[in-house]
Design a protein around this motif. Structure first.
Motif, short mmCIF file in Angstrom:
data_model
loop_
_atom_site.label_atom_id
_atom_site.label_comp_id
_atom_site.label_asym_id
_atom_site.label_seq_id
_atom_site.Cartn_x
_atom_site.Cartn_y
_atom_site.Cartn_z
N ARG A 101 0.83 -1.20 0.00
CA ARG A 101 0.00 0.00 0.00
C ARG A 101 0.87 1.25 0.00
N ALA A 105 1.48 4.82 -5.45
CA ALA A 105 1.48 6.27 -5.54
C ALA A 105 2.86 6.84 -5.19
N ASN A 117 -15.08 8.13 -14.26
CA ASN A 117 -15.62 7.71 -12.97
C ASN A 117 -14.54 7.41 -11.94
N SER A 118 -13.34 7.92 -12.17
CA SER A 118 -12.25 7.55 -11.28
C SER A 118 -12.10 8.49 -10.09
N ASN A 120 -13.82 10.40 -6.76
CA ASN A 120 -14.91 10.24 -5.79
C ASN A 120 -15.94 11.35 -5.99
N ASP A 135 -2.14 10.08 3.49
CA ASP A 135 -1.94 8.66 3.77
C ASP A 135 -0.53 8.18 3.45
N HIS A 169 -18.22 16.32 -10.79
CA HIS A 169 -19.25 16.53 -11.82
C HIS A 169 -19.18 17.92 -12.44
N ASP B 229 -14.99 2.57 -10.47
CA ASP B 229 -13.64 2.98 -10.85
C ASP B 229 -12.96 3.81 -9.77
N PHE B 230 -13.76 4.63 -9.06
CA PHE B 230 -13.09 5.52 -8.11
C PHE B 230 -12.56 4.77 -6.89
N THR B 232 -11.18 1.67 -7.29
CA THR B 232 -9.94 1.14 -7.85
C THR B 232 -8.85 2.22 -7.82
N PHE B 233 -9.24 3.43 -8.20
CA PHE B 233 -8.25 4.51 -8.21
C PHE B 233 -7.82 4.86 -6.78
N LYS B 237 -4.10 4.89 -5.32
CA LYS B 237 -3.49 6.02 -4.62
C LYS B 237 -2.80 5.56 -3.34
N LEU B 239 -4.22 4.63 -0.56
CA LEU B 239 -4.88 5.14 0.64
C LEU B 239 -5.02 4.04 1.68
N ARG B 243 -9.75 4.61 5.23
CA ARG B 243 -10.23 5.81 4.54
C ARG B 243 -11.06 5.43 3.32
N ARG B 247 -14.65 7.01 3.58
CA ARG B 247 -14.84 8.23 2.80
C ARG B 247 -15.12 7.98 1.33
N TYR B 248 -14.78 6.80 0.86
CA TYR B 248 -15.01 6.52 -0.56
C TYR B 248 -16.19 5.56 -0.73
N ARG B 251 -19.47 6.30 2.14
CA ARG B 251 -19.99 7.64 1.87
C ARG B 251 -20.85 7.66 0.60
N ASN B 252 -20.44 6.91 -0.41
CA ASN B 252 -21.21 6.90 -1.65
C ASN B 252 -22.38 5.93 -1.59
N PRO B 327 -23.13 16.34 -3.44
CA PRO B 327 -22.88 17.64 -4.08
C PRO B 327 -23.43 17.72 -5.51
N ARG B 328 -23.74 16.55 -6.10
CA ARG B 328 -24.26 16.59 -7.47
C ARG B 328 -25.69 17.11 -7.52
#
Ligand SMILES: Nc1ncnc2c1ncn2[C@@H]1O[C@H](COP(=O)(O)OP(=O)(O)OP(=O)(O)O)[C@@H](O)[C@H]1O
Ligand code: SF4
Ligand SMILES: [Mg+2]
Lengths: 343, 334
Positions: A101, A105, A117-118, A120, A135, A169, B229-230, B232-233, B237, B239, B243, B247-248, B251-252, B327-328
């Motif tokens: 982990r 990055a 869509n990558s 959040n 992190d 968006h 996808d977000f 996976t990203f 990252k 993270l 988190r 948060r990802y 939250r969604n 927020p959308r």
């Protein structure tokens, strides 16, 4: 099975430099109800510091699987079933997830395929960059410092600082992909893998995003693996090209050589299928279909479609050999020549 | 948030209330039964009184309750009642007004219902989030069939089981009611403890029923979200898993989960009615049941309108706080 000699020197490579990434006999399998899919079937290559390596191949040839494997992000039902991935000499395959982990990055990063869509959807762009910074932080930094870093990262990919306040968006496709790039390089990784970074964008934006990646690559001196199937784009962007077919590497050659004299019949067909100026618009595909990865044909995987197929191709798997310095190919056509050269 | 959007929403609320009022008015009218006559006949039978004059008495009472008027007049009258929040007298508990009967029952229902649904929502959502998270420990998966089971069994059946086990066999909790007969309602610790003890079984029945469904729904949403996808990203990252989880992913996944909560309010109210009846809990649910049995149209009308109003308000509140979650969503009123 001879691994490519990483110490081989060439004009594009200063003698004695060691690769930042060495992949050796990497294998990835997906277990499905109908059998085991050998998505990556023993590939080996080197990536030099600051080098741009292209990875092309038909859809389903395993390009994204290679990218995910390098990130150690293959999820069940898939698994890395063998091989080594040496990042600066350190094998990533056996690393515990916790250590891996921290490598993501920071050492090896990915620009995602689906930039749409990558990000959040419920978080501000700057916060998504700060998440990465936090992190991987070794020391505590104030919110103000982090915000400044995040906004500078956006500037470095040609976005305004105010974009940081926005939500995904509110961004166009190109802006989103730039934001993803900013996130990917925020930790100054040694290797960046970009999996079809422009596939969802229109042509003009594609060019701009590609330029951004290449400019950053140049500035940061990071090595890039660029995945795609657009040979034209590759010709303009990369130093070396790796051609993948059915989970194996067919050929890896410097970009100039590969266009001048493709070694593998599949590469030949790929280049040939590029739309030419005279018959613009007519894209000639390669006849036939790639094999099922669950039941691979014996011998050379490409033999059912190969125009130069020989008897031996149907029985024996061609070895992946370094035919010339920096040029690797797996094809029986070239084995004899290699043998002769070796004598 | 624009005033125009708010105005639109309130108009919609009024439309829903109007529709509900109309349906509520019409459905009992389709029944061939006559509440006043039935009551008088009952009284006459029990008292062995003379049956003569029954029709005259029925007519007189009907007049008093406004039941003798032409239908359109009754309808307008019914709508007026909703607007004025005045539903007249209760037929079964005359001379008490519908409002005063409701006022006594409402706190019990609110207490039981709101506590149960909030607990069920929070625990269910958290459980579901963990169940849908690939890194959760394997033993947690035992909760999946358990959730399926409790959400498939109606709340009142759960209530039966709970009563049988904990009130009848083990005698840990009281069988019925909201507080002991001997206790006097007051703001004292002993009384509150008594109320809590009585509320546990009916609340548990409601919570268990809701919780399973909430957990399963959230699990599904989490599985969907973690495939995005977000996520996976976020992994790419590097993270921390914590988190990414909170948060990802959560939250969604929470956004449709909240919408789902509003959608399930109807079922929840229905379950509350049955559970209250089962436990003789002195809330609106019990009251609905008894008012149906004795055909107390006025009371029934008042309660249903209150419930419809409550659902409308809850929906409106969730709608208004939703932009804070997502927020959308912007109510620009454009
Ligand atoms: N989760 C999975 N389960 C089973 N098989 C999978 C899974 N992911 C990928 N595969 C299989 O692995 C092979 C390689 O897929 P991969 O996505 O790496 O191809 P690709 O070269 O990136 O294709 P594309 O150009 O379409 O992106 C395909 O045959 C695919 O069916
Ligand atoms: S090994 Fe044979 S079949 Fe395979 S590419 Fe070479 S010539 Fe074609
Ligand atoms: Mg792919």
């Amino acid at each position: 099975m001879s691994a490519p000699a990483s110490q081989a020197s060439s004009p594009t490579r200063p003698p004695g430099a060691s690769p930042v990434l060495s992949v050796r006999d990497l294998r990835v399998e997906y277990s499905t109800d109908s059998g085991v899919v050998k998505a990556v079937n023993g590939i080996s290559f080197d990536l030099m510091p600051g080098e741009k390596l292209g990875l092309v191949g038909e859809s389903g040839s395993g390009k994204s699987t290679v990218a995910l494997a390098l990130m150690r992000m293959i999820r069940p039902p898939g698994r890395i079933s063998g091989g080594q991935m040496l990042l600066q000499g350190k094998d990533l395959v056996p690393l515990p997830e916790r250590t891996m982990r921290q490598m993501r990055a920071r050492e090896i990063a990915m620009i995602p395929q689906g930039a749409m869509n990558s990000l959040n959807p419920v978080a501000r762009i700057e916060d998504q960059i700060i998440d990465t910074l936090e992190d991987h932080a070794t020391e505590r930094r104030s919110k103000k410092v982090l915000l400044d870093l995040a906004r500078s990262a956006l500037e470095s990919v040609g976005l305004r600082r105010e974009v940081g306040r926005m939500y995904p968006h509110e961004l166009s496709g190109g802006m989103k992909q730039r934001a993803c790039i900013a996130i990917a390089v925020a930790m100054r990784p040694k290797v960046v893998i970009a999996d079809e970074p422009t596939s969802a964008l229109d042509v003009v934006v594609q060019r701009q995003v590609m330029d951004t990646i290449l400019r950053l690559q140049d500035e940061l001196g990071v090595a890039v693996i660029l995945i795609g199937h657009d040979m034209g784009l590759m010709a303009q962007s990369v130093d070396r090209l790796a051609v993948m077919y059915a989970g194996k590497l067919a050929e890896v050659s410097p970009i100039r050589e590969i266009f001048a004299e493709p070694l593998h019949p599949y590469t030949d067909l790929l280049i040939d299928s590029l739309p030419k100026l005279e018959d613009r618009g007519t894209f000639r595909g390669i006849p036939g279909l790639p094999p099922s990865l669950k039941s691979l044909p014996p011998g050379c995987l490409f033999h059912p479609r190969c125009p130069k197929v020989m008897d031996i191709c149907r029985q024996e798997i061609p070895e992946y050999l370094e035919l010339r310095p920096q040029q690797f190919v797996a094809c029986h056509l070239h084995e004899e020549r290699h043998d002769r050269a070796a004598d | 948030m624009s005033l125009r959007y708010l105005g639109k929403r309130i108009l919609l609320l009024l439309a829903v209330m109007w529709t509900a009022a109309s349906i509520n008015f019409l459905i009992p009218k389709l029944s061939p039964r006559d509440p006043i006559k039935e009551r008088l006949e009952q009284a006459a039978m029990m008292g062995g009184r003379n049956q003569t004059g029954l029709q005259a008495m029925t007519d007189a009472y009907s007049q008093q309750y406004g039941l003798g008027e032409p239908l359109w007049k009754q309808y307008l009258h019914a709508l007026l009642k909703v607007v004025q929040f005045d539903y007249g007298y209760s037929i079964s508990q005359y001379p008490r007004t519908v409002n005063s009967v409701i006022k006594d029952a409402l706190p019990w229902t609110l207490g039981l219902g709101i506590t149960s649904i909030l607990i069920a929502f929070f625990i269910g959502t958290m459980l579901g989030a963990l169940l849908g998270w690939p890194r959760s420990p394997r033993w947690l998966r035992a909760f999946v069939p358990a959730s399926m089971l409790t959400s498939a069994v109606p709340a009142f059946v759960l209530g039966f089981l709970l009563i049988y086990l904990f009130a009848f066999q083990l005698r840990i909790f009281p069988l019925a009611g909201a507080y002991s007969r001997t206790a006097t309602p007051e703001w004292s610790l002993t009384f509150i403890a008594d109320v809590a003890q009585h509320a546990i079984l009916p609340a548990l029945a409601l919570i268990l029923f809701q919780l399973g469904g909430q957990a399963l729904q959230m699990r599904g949403l989490m599985v969907m979200t973690t495939g995005e996808d977000f996520i996976t990203f976020a992994d790419a990252k590097g993270l921390r898993p914590r988190r990414i989880f909170s948060r990802y992913a959560v939250r969604n996944a929470l956004l449709p989960q909240v919408t789902g909560l509003v959608m399930s309010l109807g079922t929840f109210i229905f379950s509350t009615v049955l559970v209250e009846t089962l436990f003789s809990y002195p809330g609106l649910g019990n009251l609905i049941n008894s008012s149906i049995q004795v055909l107390d149209y006025n009371l029934l009308y008042g309660i249903t309108m209150i419930l419809v109003f409550a659902v409308c308000i809850a929906t409106l509140v969730v709608d208004l706080i939703y932009p804070l979650l997502d927020p959308r969503i912007r109510y620009e009123g454009r």
